[in-house]
Design an enzyme around this catalytic site. Structure first.
Site, PDB file in Angstrom:
ATOM      1  N   GLY A  50       0.316  -1.774  -0.806  1.00 14.38           N
ATOM      2  CA  GLY A  50       0.866  -2.336  -2.034  1.00 14.38           C
ATOM      3  C   GLY A  50       1.642  -3.600  -1.715  1.00 14.38           C
ATOM      4  O   GLY A  50       2.143  -3.768  -0.600  1.00 14.38           O
ATOM      5  N   GLN A  55       7.535 -10.373  -2.994  1.00 13.16           N
ATOM      6  CA  GLN A  55       7.340 -10.371  -1.536  1.00 13.16           C
ATOM      7  C   GLN A  55       6.608 -11.608  -1.030  1.00 13.16           C
ATOM      8  O   GLN A  55       6.630 -11.896   0.157  1.00 13.16           O
ATOM      9  CB  GLN A  55       6.565  -9.113  -1.097  1.00 13.16           C
ATOM     10  CG  GLN A  55       7.372  -7.836  -1.282  1.00 13.16           C
ATOM     11  CD  GLN A  55       6.587  -6.640  -0.793  1.00 13.16           C
ATOM     12  OE1 GLN A  55       5.762  -6.103  -1.510  1.00 13.16           O
ATOM     13  NE2 GLN A  55       6.835  -6.229   0.445  1.00 13.16           N
ATOM     14  N   CYS A  95       8.095  -0.692   4.558  1.00 14.29           N
ATOM     15  CA  CYS A  95       7.924  -1.831   3.646  1.00 14.29           C
ATOM     16  C   CYS A  95       7.514  -3.058   4.445  1.00 14.29           C
ATOM     17  O   CYS A  95       8.059  -3.319   5.512  1.00 14.29           O
ATOM     18  CB  CYS A  95       9.229  -2.100   2.908  1.00 14.29           C
ATOM     19  SG  CYS A  95       9.179  -3.533   1.820  1.00 14.29           S
ATOM     20  N   LEU A  96       6.573  -3.824   3.906  1.00 14.99           N
ATOM     21  CA  LEU A  96       6.097  -5.037   4.586  1.00 14.99           C
ATOM     22  C   LEU A  96       7.191  -6.096   4.691  1.00 14.99           C
ATOM     23  O   LEU A  96       7.083  -7.025   5.476  1.00 14.99           O
ATOM     24  CB  LEU A  96       4.883  -5.626   3.852  1.00 14.99           C
ATOM     25  CG  LEU A  96       3.615  -4.775   3.839  1.00 14.99           C
ATOM     26  CD1 LEU A  96       2.549  -5.418   2.963  1.00 14.99           C
ATOM     27  CD2 LEU A  96       3.081  -4.553   5.248  1.00 14.99           C
ATOM     28  N   HIS A 137       7.683   2.229  -5.442  1.00 15.00           N
ATOM     29  CA  HIS A 137       8.128   1.253  -4.437  1.00 15.00           C
ATOM     30  C   HIS A 137       7.930  -0.175  -4.942  1.00 15.00           C
ATOM     31  O   HIS A 137       8.813  -1.023  -4.827  1.00 15.00           O
ATOM     32  CB  HIS A 137       7.350   1.491  -3.136  1.00 15.00           C
ATOM     33  CG  HIS A 137       7.729   0.585  -2.008  1.00 15.00           C
ATOM     34  ND1 HIS A 137       8.475   1.005  -0.924  1.00 15.00           N
ATOM     35  CD2 HIS A 137       7.466  -0.729  -1.797  1.00 15.00           C
ATOM     36  CE1 HIS A 137       8.653  -0.025  -0.098  1.00 15.00           C
ATOM     37  NE2 HIS A 137       8.044  -1.087  -0.598  1.00 15.00           N
ATOM     38  N   GLU A 138       6.761  -0.433  -5.528  1.00 17.58           N
ATOM     39  CA  GLU A 138       6.459  -1.799  -5.988  1.00 17.58           C
ATOM     40  C   GLU A 138       7.311  -2.170  -7.200  1.00 17.58           C
ATOM     41  O   GLU A 138       7.772  -3.310  -7.317  1.00 17.58           O
ATOM     42  CB  GLU A 138       4.964  -1.944  -6.315  1.00 17.58           C
ATOM     43  CG  GLU A 138       4.010  -1.664  -5.145  1.00 17.58           C
ATOM     44  CD  GLU A 138       4.417  -2.294  -3.833  1.00 17.58           C
ATOM     45  OE1 GLU A 138       5.036  -3.379  -3.838  1.00 17.58           O
ATOM     46  OE2 GLU A 138       4.127  -1.693  -2.782  1.00 17.58           O
ATOM     47  N   HIS A 141      10.651  -3.284  -6.162  1.00 18.61           N
ATOM     48  CA  HIS A 141      10.662  -4.689  -5.723  1.00 18.61           C
ATOM     49  C   HIS A 141      10.896  -5.633  -6.906  1.00 18.61           C
ATOM     50  O   HIS A 141      11.579  -6.646  -6.775  1.00 18.61           O
ATOM     51  CB  HIS A 141       9.329  -5.063  -5.066  1.00 18.61           C
ATOM     52  CG  HIS A 141       9.266  -4.765  -3.595  1.00 18.61           C
ATOM     53  ND1 HIS A 141      10.166  -5.265  -2.690  1.00 18.61           N
ATOM     54  CD2 HIS A 141       8.380  -4.037  -2.858  1.00 18.61           C
ATOM     55  CE1 HIS A 141       9.854  -4.850  -1.466  1.00 18.61           C
ATOM     56  NE2 HIS A 141       8.777  -4.092  -1.536  1.00 18.61           N
TER      57      HIS A 141
HETATM   58 ZN    ZN Z   1       7.918  -3.037   0.008  1.00 19.80          ZN
END
Ligand code: ZN
Length: 174
Positions: A50, A55, A95-96, A137-138, A141
């Site tokens: 995701g 991000q 998380c990225l 999670h998204e 963000h």
């Molecule tokens: Zn994330």
């Protein structure tokens, strides 16, 4: 052609902003369509399951996801709204934008989200486990929230399993 955008990291101010609602008239704009394509490209290259627009330093309310299981398809959700959330459970998450770390977080195991797709049509996604975790999670963000804000036992990913979670950005629910 889609291209891979830079994924910004924790500490970057854009990750802490509440992202702006997308004007539905903007969705057909080629630049907006390019953003969606780039976000998919960036997510798959990471690789992750995701990715939210903040991000890639775009403070707008949309995210892409593809948990790559047999039941669900890749999706983009614009202006998402949580319609249902139930069954609290603890999940391990990464998380990225917080590379190399994992932690435990309380999430809902069953979630439904409504929003718009890339054609501006209404959509509703509903799922359990990783699918539900990813949606939450998204959407966090888009509200300037990172999982590390309320994760327990935040740690550097060390075991193979933890590294897989950290690398994929959210895998594996327990
Ligand atoms: Zn994330």
């Amino acid at each position: 052609m889609p291209y891979i955008r830079e994924i910004i990291q924790d500490g970057h101010p854009t990750l802490r902003k509440v992202a702006k609602k997308v004007d539905p008239k903007e969705i057909a704009d080629p630049l907006f369509q390019q953003l969606i394509d780039d976000m998919f490209e960036t997510m798959y290259a990471a690789p992750g399951v995701g990715l939210a627009a903040p991000q890639v330093n775009v403070s707008k309310r949309l995210f892409v996801m593809d948990i790559q299981d047999d039941e669900s398809e890749a999706a983009v959700v614009i202006n998402p709204k949580i319609e249902l959330a139930e069954e609290e459970i603890e999940m391990t998450e990464g998380c990225l934008s917080v590379v190399g770390y994992v932690g435990e977080i309380t999430r809902f195991n069953h979630v439904a989200v409504s929003g718009l797709d890339r054609n501006g049509n209404k959509i509703r996604l509903e799922g359990h486990g990783l699918f539900a975790q990813c949606l939450q999670h998204e959407i966090d963000h888009l509200n300037g929230v990172l999982y590390v804000d309320r994760a327990k036992n935040l740690r550097k990913a060390e075991t193979e399993e933890e590294q897989a979670i950290a690398d994929a950005a959210q895998a594996q629910a327990y």
